[in-house]
Design an enzyme around this catalytic site. Sequence first.
Site, PDB file in Angstrom:
ATOM      1  N   CYS A 276      99.403  -7.987  75.065  1.00 36.90           N
ATOM      2  CA  CYS A 276      99.301  -8.167  76.525  1.00 36.90           C
ATOM      3  C   CYS A 276     100.503  -7.647  77.313  1.00 36.90           C
ATOM      4  O   CYS A 276     100.309  -6.943  78.309  1.00 36.90           O
ATOM      5  CB  CYS A 276      99.036  -9.622  76.892  1.00 36.90           C
ATOM      6  SG  CYS A 276      98.738 -10.734  75.547  1.00 36.90           S
ATOM      7  N   ARG A 305     102.901 -11.682  62.826  1.00 32.69           N
ATOM      8  CA  ARG A 305     103.336 -13.056  63.098  1.00 32.69           C
ATOM      9  C   ARG A 305     103.996 -13.629  61.859  1.00 32.69           C
ATOM     10  O   ARG A 305     103.531 -13.415  60.747  1.00 32.69           O
ATOM     11  CB  ARG A 305     102.150 -13.923  63.528  1.00 32.69           C
ATOM     12  CG  ARG A 305     101.635 -13.432  64.863  1.00 32.69           C
ATOM     13  CD  ARG A 305     100.555 -14.268  65.481  1.00 32.69           C
ATOM     14  NE  ARG A 305     100.000 -13.510  66.614  1.00 32.69           N
ATOM     15  CZ  ARG A 305      98.896 -13.815  67.251  1.00 32.69           C
ATOM     16  NH1 ARG A 305      98.210 -14.875  66.893  1.00 32.69           N
ATOM     17  NH2 ARG A 305      98.468 -13.087  68.258  1.00 32.69           N
ATOM     18  N   GLN A 323      93.666  -6.796  66.101  1.00 33.30           N
ATOM     19  CA  GLN A 323      92.677  -7.530  66.892  1.00 33.30           C
ATOM     20  C   GLN A 323      91.818  -6.502  67.591  1.00 33.30           C
ATOM     21  O   GLN A 323      92.322  -5.424  67.916  1.00 33.30           O
ATOM     22  CB  GLN A 323      93.375  -8.327  68.003  1.00 33.30           C
ATOM     23  CG  GLN A 323      94.196  -9.491  67.556  1.00 33.30           C
ATOM     24  CD  GLN A 323      93.417 -10.791  67.599  1.00 33.30           C
ATOM     25  OE1 GLN A 323      92.193 -10.780  67.635  1.00 33.30           O
ATOM     26  NE2 GLN A 323      94.097 -11.899  67.579  1.00 33.30           N
ATOM     27  N   ASP A 325      91.403  -6.223  70.542  1.00 36.09           N
ATOM     28  CA  ASP A 325      92.013  -6.824  71.726  1.00 36.09           C
ATOM     29  C   ASP A 325      91.693  -6.027  72.994  1.00 36.09           C
ATOM     30  O   ASP A 325      91.445  -4.828  72.925  1.00 36.09           O
ATOM     31  CB  ASP A 325      93.530  -6.824  71.499  1.00 36.09           C
ATOM     32  CG  ASP A 325      94.250  -7.810  72.377  1.00 36.09           C
ATOM     33  OD1 ASP A 325      93.573  -8.622  73.036  1.00 36.09           O
ATOM     34  OD2 ASP A 325      95.490  -7.769  72.410  1.00 36.09           O
ATOM     35  N   HIS A 327      92.388  -6.164  77.583  1.00 35.21           N
ATOM     36  CA  HIS A 327      92.814  -6.849  78.804  1.00 35.21           C
ATOM     37  C   HIS A 327      92.159  -6.218  80.015  1.00 35.21           C
ATOM     38  O   HIS A 327      92.065  -5.007  80.106  1.00 35.21           O
ATOM     39  CB  HIS A 327      94.340  -6.814  78.927  1.00 35.21           C
ATOM     40  CG  HIS A 327      95.008  -7.574  77.832  1.00 35.21           C
ATOM     41  ND1 HIS A 327      95.477  -6.970  76.683  1.00 35.21           N
ATOM     42  CD2 HIS A 327      95.215  -8.898  77.666  1.00 35.21           C
ATOM     43  CE1 HIS A 327      95.967  -7.891  75.879  1.00 35.21           C
ATOM     44  NE2 HIS A 327      95.823  -9.076  76.439  1.00 35.21           N
ATOM     45  N   LYS A 410      89.828 -21.107  79.386  1.00 33.98           N
ATOM     46  CA  LYS A 410      89.359 -20.116  78.409  1.00 33.98           C
ATOM     47  C   LYS A 410      88.114 -20.583  77.691  1.00 33.98           C
ATOM     48  O   LYS A 410      87.805 -21.772  77.651  1.00 33.98           O
ATOM     49  CB  LYS A 410      90.461 -19.798  77.397  1.00 33.98           C
ATOM     50  CG  LYS A 410      90.873 -20.989  76.564  1.00 33.98           C
ATOM     51  CD  LYS A 410      91.816 -20.562  75.448  1.00 33.98           C
ATOM     52  CE  LYS A 410      92.295 -21.786  74.675  1.00 33.98           C
ATOM     53  NZ  LYS A 410      92.905 -21.510  73.404  1.00 33.98           N
ATOM     54  N   HIS A 456      92.341 -11.893  79.209  1.00 35.16           N
ATOM     55  CA  HIS A 456      92.556 -11.507  77.810  1.00 35.16           C
ATOM     56  C   HIS A 456      91.238 -11.747  77.093  1.00 35.16           C
ATOM     57  O   HIS A 456      90.608 -12.778  77.312  1.00 35.16           O
ATOM     58  CB  HIS A 456      93.587 -12.390  77.106  1.00 35.16           C
ATOM     59  CG  HIS A 456      94.879 -12.559  77.830  1.00 35.16           C
ATOM     60  ND1 HIS A 456      96.041 -11.979  77.391  1.00 35.16           N
ATOM     61  CD2 HIS A 456      95.213 -13.256  78.937  1.00 35.16           C
ATOM     62  CE1 HIS A 456      97.029 -12.314  78.196  1.00 35.16           C
ATOM     63  NE2 HIS A 456      96.544 -13.101  79.139  1.00 35.16           N
TER      64      HIS A 456
HETATM   65 ZN   LIG Z   1      96.343 -10.873  75.630  1.00 33.89          ZN
END
Ligand SMILES: [Zn+2]
Length: 581
Positions: A276, A305, A323, A325, A327, A410, A456
């Site tokens: 992000c 991580r 991910q 992922d 945005h 969320k 997100h």
């Molecule tokens: Zn994010």
Amino acid sequence: MTSLEAKRHTLAHLLAAAVLKRYPHAKPTIGPAVDNGFYYDFDFSGGEKPGEEELVALTEAMRAMLPSWTDMQGAEVSPEDARRRFEHNPFKLELIDEIASKGETLTLYTCGGFDDLCRGGHSEHPAKDIAPDSFMLDRVAGAYWRGDEKNPMLTRIYGLAFNTKEELDAYLAQREEAKKRDHRKIAKEQGLLVFSDLVGSGMPMFTPKGNVIRSAIIDYSRELNAELGFGEVHTPNINKGELFKISGHYDQYKEDMLTVHSQYVEDEMFLKPMNCPQHTQIYASAPRSYRDLPIRFSDFAVLYRDERPGELSGLTRLRAFSQDDGHIFCREDQIESEIANVLAAIQKALSTYRIGYWVRLSLRDPEKKEKYIGEDSVWEKAEAIMRGLLTSKKVPLKEALGEAAFYGPKMDIMAVDAIGREWQISTIQLDLNMPGRFGLEYTAEDGTKKTPVMIHRALTGSPDRFMGILLEHYAGALPLWLSPVQARVLPISEKHAAYADEVVTALKAAGIRAEADATNESLGKKIRAGKEEKVPYLLVVGDAEVEASSLSVESRDAGKQGAMPTADFIQRASEEIRTRK
Ligand SMILES: [Zn+2]
Ligand SMILES: [Zn+2]
């Protein structure tokens, strides 16, 4: 009605009572309710200790004592009194001192003549509430006192407990089935993954076969992203700490981030745990107008991580993973359509993967509005939008009050696999915080500068972890479009080998992942090997097939299909792959 958790907690007491009867030298320490049951940690250093073979007898002892456990009674005790009662148990004495030093009251719970120091939360009438066949002791493990390896090692006895025998049996059956489907076992059998001590724990390497599956998952997410109007970006794995100071991760998340050192620059740097903050910088790289929004970035970068080594397991918990992922930067009036589109894409994906799901809707605690940032009106609108979408689409929903992040509500998508286990895979999260922290803006219709809203989102989450979930969901029998080997050609004898190679070439030219079994084994053995490896199509070729330019098709899922021209098979398989059936 007594909650299951209270029953489980009560059974921990009953376990301690049964253990003390058989092992009077045992020193009970603590015993909480946990997922699926309970445990109790004992110090057996004063004598013999039970092994797993004793658990059946101990379970029987608990069941025999249960009828006399009619009333659970609690009473406050003074620290002096408590210390006297537990004078031979240094573990309980440590707890008593700790509770007393905080000025909290000590309570003693008694049932069936057994006393334990406890906070409460029990079944009041265990003999009536708890069915004797609804629980059983399960396993024995070592555990350090208070989880600290500098402390003495205790013996932990785990029990399983449910409301009824049927629920207990269902859990045992599910666990047995889960063992057979363990993705670590399947990945090994099918040669999909490698872990190496030299590379490090929690960092999987995908073999060519395994990478076919991982890539197929990513390609599908990529296709869905394109339909949603995302532009895929490519971003580096290393970032300056400064970025995470602005995003807030540095303060909130630093312990989970891995550091990187350069020999040339002084900057504190990290392997990124999420994308992000970088995406805000791509947004900020150009002036944006209300007409440009929504702006959508997707990213498959590897994230890192710093998980504890003891918590890493197969593909489900990793140090390095990516991910699907993305945005979205949008105006307030675009929140609804953006969330609706992403939700629809997630539903489409899960229907393709034939996985069930429900959604946990995490909302603000309305009593503690001061804990959250952002305007009331935006929160109320966003929560109503999310609830409305899920209700109108009839998505099974559980609301979790007070579970929202401080910066926005969320939806967590919970996948339910073939044997009923739940996995959190993806999220759609509204963020009213990060755009402001990075000073992001756009020019509104009236010429003023406004802050965009950020969403997100992931579709099926981490492709690496999702691959592990899919291997278990399908018990290794992946659908054709995900299978590393889609078809295997089996020549009946050596003289059909050349024709088999010809067929493989034709299949490959049509984009089908095919190979020939060129071993000297009998046809029966070749078929068995193909079935064991869960190859979707086994194509047998002998004299008749050579003669007719055909194949005898055996489908993993639909059985023997008989002979068909090679061209027909190619058409059928290609269609099955294209439609991800
Ligand atoms: Zn994010
Ligand atoms: Zn208790």
